[in-house]
Structures are given as C-alpha cells and as structure tokens.
Motif scaffolding. Structure first.
Motif, PDB file in Angstrom:
ATOM      1  N   ARG A 278     121.723 -11.225 -56.083  1.00 26.71           N
ATOM      2  CA  ARG A 278     122.966 -10.431 -55.969  1.00 26.71           C
ATOM      3  C   ARG A 278     123.830 -11.902 -55.178  1.00 26.71           C
ATOM      4  O   ARG A 278     124.829 -11.618 -54.676  1.00 26.71           O
ATOM      5  CB  ARG A 278     123.397  -9.334 -57.277  1.00 26.71           C
TER       6      ARG A 278
ATOM      7  N   SER B  58     124.794  -9.039 -73.456  1.00 30.27           N
ATOM      8  CA  SER B  58     125.373  -7.934 -71.933  1.00 30.27           C
ATOM      9  C   SER B  58     126.530  -8.061 -72.649  1.00 30.27           C
ATOM     10  O   SER B  58     127.663  -7.150 -71.728  1.00 30.27           O
ATOM     11  CB  SER B  58     124.687  -8.391 -70.358  1.00 30.27           C
TER      12      SER B  58
ATOM     13  N   GLU C 243     120.379 -18.077 -66.857  1.00 23.76           N
ATOM     14  CA  GLU C 243     119.516 -17.988 -66.478  1.00 23.76           C
ATOM     15  C   GLU C 243     119.344 -16.871 -65.208  1.00 23.76           C
ATOM     16  O   GLU C 243     119.076 -16.051 -64.973  1.00 23.76           O
ATOM     17  CB  GLU C 243     119.073 -18.724 -65.902  1.00 23.76           C
TER      18      GLU C 243
ATOM     19  N   SER D  39     116.115 -15.189 -71.638  1.00 23.07           N
ATOM     20  CA  SER D  39     117.101 -14.225 -71.082  1.00 23.07           C
ATOM     21  C   SER D  39     118.530 -14.569 -71.503  1.00 23.07           C
ATOM     22  O   SER D  39     119.755 -14.095 -71.304  1.00 23.07           O
ATOM     23  CB  SER D  39     117.080 -14.685 -69.220  1.00 23.07           C
TER      24      SER D  39
ATOM     25  N   TRP E 215     121.048 -13.799 -65.090  1.00 20.22           N
ATOM     26  CA  TRP E 215     120.768 -12.614 -65.838  1.00 20.22           C
ATOM     27  C   TRP E 215     119.447 -11.561 -64.355  1.00 20.22           C
ATOM     28  O   TRP E 215     118.898 -10.833 -64.542  1.00 20.22           O
ATOM     29  CB  TRP E 215     120.136 -13.357 -66.787  1.00 20.22           C
ATOM     30  N   LEU E 216     119.061 -12.510 -63.627  1.00 17.16           N
ATOM     31  CA  LEU E 216     117.787 -12.655 -62.459  1.00 17.16           C
ATOM     32  C   LEU E 216     118.729 -11.530 -61.717  1.00 17.16           C
ATOM     33  O   LEU E 216     118.399 -10.503 -61.471  1.00 17.16           O
ATOM     34  CB  LEU E 216     117.525 -13.778 -61.883  1.00 17.16           C
ATOM     35  N   CYS E 217     120.031 -11.772 -61.555  1.00 20.71           N
ATOM     36  CA  CYS E 217     120.761 -11.213 -60.229  1.00 20.71           C
ATOM     37  C   CYS E 217     120.715  -9.244 -60.863  1.00 20.71           C
ATOM     38  O   CYS E 217     121.282  -8.632 -59.784  1.00 20.71           O
ATOM     39  CB  CYS E 217     121.788 -11.732 -60.254  1.00 20.71           C
ATOM     40  N   ARG E 218     120.666  -9.673 -61.666  1.00 19.11           N
ATOM     41  CA  ARG E 218     120.433  -7.493 -63.006  1.00 19.11           C
ATOM     42  C   ARG E 218     119.516  -6.789 -62.041  1.00 19.11           C
ATOM     43  O   ARG E 218     119.456  -5.612 -61.891  1.00 19.11           O
ATOM     44  CB  ARG E 218     120.889  -8.014 -63.552  1.00 19.11           C
ATOM     45  N   GLN E 219     118.195  -7.262 -62.030  1.00 22.21           N
ATOM     46  CA  GLN E 219     117.008  -7.267 -61.636  1.00 22.21           C
ATOM     47  C   GLN E 219     116.640  -7.682 -59.856  1.00 22.21           C
ATOM     48  O   GLN E 219     115.688  -6.613 -59.368  1.00 22.21           O
ATOM     49  CB  GLN E 219     115.234  -7.692 -62.266  1.00 22.21           C
ATOM     50  N   ASN E 220     117.802  -8.007 -59.326  1.00 20.90           N
ATOM     51  CA  ASN E 220     117.532  -8.612 -57.688  1.00 20.90           C
ATOM     52  C   ASN E 220     118.666  -9.026 -57.355  1.00 20.90           C
ATOM     53  O   ASN E 220     119.244  -9.432 -56.488  1.00 20.90           O
ATOM     54  CB  ASN E 220     116.848 -10.237 -58.053  1.00 20.90           C
ATOM     55  N   PRO E 221     118.753  -7.038 -56.632  1.00 14.67           N
ATOM     56  CA  PRO E 221     119.786  -7.461 -56.157  1.00 14.67           C
ATOM     57  C   PRO E 221     120.464  -7.915 -54.609  1.00 14.67           C
ATOM     58  O   PRO E 221     121.258  -8.729 -53.934  1.00 14.67           O
ATOM     59  CB  PRO E 221     119.980  -5.257 -55.781  1.00 14.67           C
TER      60      PRO E 221
END
Ligand code: UDP
Length: 244
Positions: A56, A236, A44, A229, A47-53
């Motif tokens: 990440r 992915s 999860e 997610s 996955w969140l990191c893909r929308q929040n640099p």
C-alpha cells in the motif's frame, strides 16, 4: 489532490494528461517529480493492499497512480468522489506515452515476461512507434536484481517498463528505484505479452463496456481465484460509503 479508494490515492487525470505528465518526468521538466514510478492498480490490487501495508505504501508513494479497472471508477463514484478523467488502462497509457517518446527519440528498456517475449514486443513497438528507441530487454524470471540493474543502467533508458505482474512489479520498483538510473519506471503487468502478440487484448466491445476483466477471467480461468477479491472490494466500498 488524489482520490482515495479504500486507502489508495489515485490521480484524477485523463489518459492524455497522464501521458503528458509522464513525458514531463522523462524530459526532466522542472515542475515534474524526479525519478519515480507509475502504477495502475485495479480492484484486486487495492484489495491486496489492505492486507499488505508495504505494498500500500509503495503504491501511494508512486509519482503517478492511474485507475486501471472499471471497479475503481465505480468505487470512486459510489464514495462520492468521482474521477473527471475516466478510466486510464495501463496499456493505453503506455501507448500514449510511447507516441510522445517516439516523436522525441526517447528510449525504453523492456523488462518482464517469459524469455523472448520482451524482444518480440520491442520489435513490434519499433514498427508501431517509429522513432522509439528500445535500449534493451530482459525476461522477468531473473534471480540477480543487482546484475539486472547494472544491465539496465548501462543502456541509459529514459523509461523502464517493469512487467512482472502485480504485486511483484510494484514491490520491485519501490525496492530498487534508488539504484536505477532511470527517470521513470512503469509497472504494467502483462503488457509485453500483448505487445508481442502472444496474448490478445479483449475485443473493443469488452473494452468499451469496461468488461476487460471479465474477458480475461473467461479466457484465462486461472485468474478466477484472484478475482474472488472483486466482490470483497465492492462490499468494502459500500460499507465505506455507509460509514461516510
Ligand atoms: N512475470 C514475470 N516474472 C515473474 C512473474 C510473472 O515476468 O516472476 C510476467 C508473466 O510472464 C506475465 C506478467 O508478468 O508476462 C504478468 O501478467 P498478468 O497479465 O498476470 O499481469 P497482471 O494481471 O498482474 O497485470
């Protein structure tokens, strides 16, 4: 070298290696990093990191990035870079670290969860790990980080447990690390709820099969939305594998 799973680099360490490494940081070993934090991302969070640099980057800058979820283990295997050490659940990691800290008389500050939970967790931890010092505790619903940091620093802990849930705890640790006079912080989600006895961990049967996530969804359906997610993460991984 870290193992990359969809942009997050994970340390390829066994549970004991991870606990030894964390203990070296706490003990100020020359070879270990100074002042850093531990994160335990599951699919999860990846996955969140893909929308929040920012998230990440915060996670990739952690001194220790442990593969908490079975999805991370399978993901790495599918991508052709399997972990040699297996899964490292955050709660097992911290238990192994507490064992080492108790023997050395080290201290921990417990931050997070609802009022009263950290104190109850502290009492349970003192019984489970005689020798471990609880330097202090605070609930996770604070508004003044500066005051909280002053309270933490005044107790001079060797370790700060930050149990605010993801991604709040990862963002908070990264933002405030400079002002914290603590060698190591560890973001550990709902661990204080488990240590205090408020929340039961999944039965061993589920743990062994790597199905703790499934148990948590079934026993706490409010998590269902978050876990949507998981199929996106899996998809992915497969797409990434085809690209590779
Ligand atoms: N929590 C907190 N402050 C907040 C939000 C959450 O201390 O502002 C606590 C919450 O009470 C719970 C933990 O963070 O004890 C989150 O637990 P969860 O099992 O959801 O963690 P995760 O699955 O994110 O690891």
């Amino acid at each position: 070298m870290r193992i990359d799973v969809l942009g997050i680099g994970f340390d390829n360490l066994s549970l004991d290696q991870a606990a030894d490494f964390a203990f070296d940081i706490i003990s100020g070993e020359e070879s270990a990093p100074t002042k850093t934090y531990v994160v335990t991302p599951n699919p999860e969070i990846v996955w969140l990191c893909r929308q929040n640099p920012t998230l990440r980057d915060n996670i990739n800058h952690a001194g220790l990035v442990l593969p908490d979820g079975i999805g991370i283990i399978y993901g790495a295997r599918i991508l052709g870079t399997p972990f040699s050490g297996g899964r490292v659940p955050g709660i097992d990691f911290i238990d192994a670290l507490f064992q080492r800290m108790a023997k050395a008389g080290k201290s921990v500050f417990l931050l997070g969860a609802k009022s009263g939970v950290a104190e109850a967790a502290g009492n349970a931890l003192k019984k489970a790990h005689p020798g471990l010092i609880i330097s202090g505790f605070a609930d996770g619903y604070f508004t003044d980080s500066a005051a909280l940091i002053a309270q933490i620093n005044a107790t001079q802990p060797d370790l700060l447990l930050v149990c605010l849930g993801a991604p709040k705890q990862e963002l908070w640790m990264a933002e405030h690390l400079d002002r914290l006079n603590v060698p190591l912080c560890a973001g550990l989600g709902g661990s204080l709820d488990v240590f205090s006895g408020n929340v039961k961990r999944a039965p061993v049967f589920f743990q062994k099969l790597g199905l703790e996530w499934f148990y948590r969804i079934v026993t706490s359906p409010s998590r269902l939305k978050r876990s949507l997610s998981l199929p996106l993460f899996a998809l992915s991984v497969f797409i990434q594998r085809l690209r590779n």
